[in-house]
Design a protein around this motif. Structure first.
Motif: not given
Length: 172
Positions: A62-66, A80-86, A112-117, A119-124
């Motif tokens: 499920e795409t969250v951001s492009k 990104c399930s464990v130590q995601c921020a790192e 991942g949660e939060g804002q996309a960095l 060059g990054e795309q967020l998905a679940r």
């Protein structure tokens, strides 16, 4: 007559030397292949081929951001399930370490949660697939085919090394 014989012999020796000089690399290469002398046995790729996995478009996401990017971008997908921020931070730094080739790579942060960095795309995961492994990283070519799979135990420096090698051998 004696000088003519010496001249002919000299010409024959020159021809023989030219023949030896140009045939030596071929004979050397044949010897290396036949007797495996001087052929490196080391593995250059740190990741493993991911030919058993489906194309990226068939992943249950499920795409969250492009991310902004073109058609010719490779994708670095990571679970990104464990130590995601790192993990996000270190892969972002790896992306920046690509230098002038950084524009050729987009990152897909799955879970991942939060804002996309940048060059990054967020998905679940819509439904976690059976082949999913926590904190794995996958390098995907511009056509959506998986090139390499990296377990969580592979250091990011080795992922960077493989990515740079693939960019080098797959010029635009």
């Amino acid at each position: 007559m004696m000088t003519t014989i010496k001249s002919v012999n000299r010409q024959r020796i020159k021809l023989l030397l030219i023949f030896i000089i140009f045939s030596a690399p071929i004979i050397t290469a044949w010897g290396m292949v036949e007797w495996r002398i001087g052929v490196p046995e080391q593995i250059t790729a740190h990741g493993s081929p991911a030919d058993q996995l489906p194309l990226l478009e068939h992943w249950p996401l499920e795409t969250v951001s492009k991310a902004d990017g073109g058609e010719e971008q490779w994708t670095l997908a990571f679970d990104c399930s464990v130590q995601c921020a790192e993990r996000r931070d270190i892969l972002w730094r790896m992306h920046r370490a690509l230098g002038r080739d950084a524009h050729r790579l987009a990152r897909l942060n799955i879970g991942g949660e939060g804002q996309a960095l940048p060059g990054e795309q967020l998905a679940r995961w819509a439904e976690p697939p059976s082949w999913r492994q926590a904190n794995s990283v996958w390098l995907i070519d511009p056509q959506g085919r998986l090139a390499l799979s990296f377990p969580a135990s592979v250091p990011v420096a080795e992922i960077l090394d493989d990515t740079q090698h693939l960019f080098k051998v797959n010029a635009r």
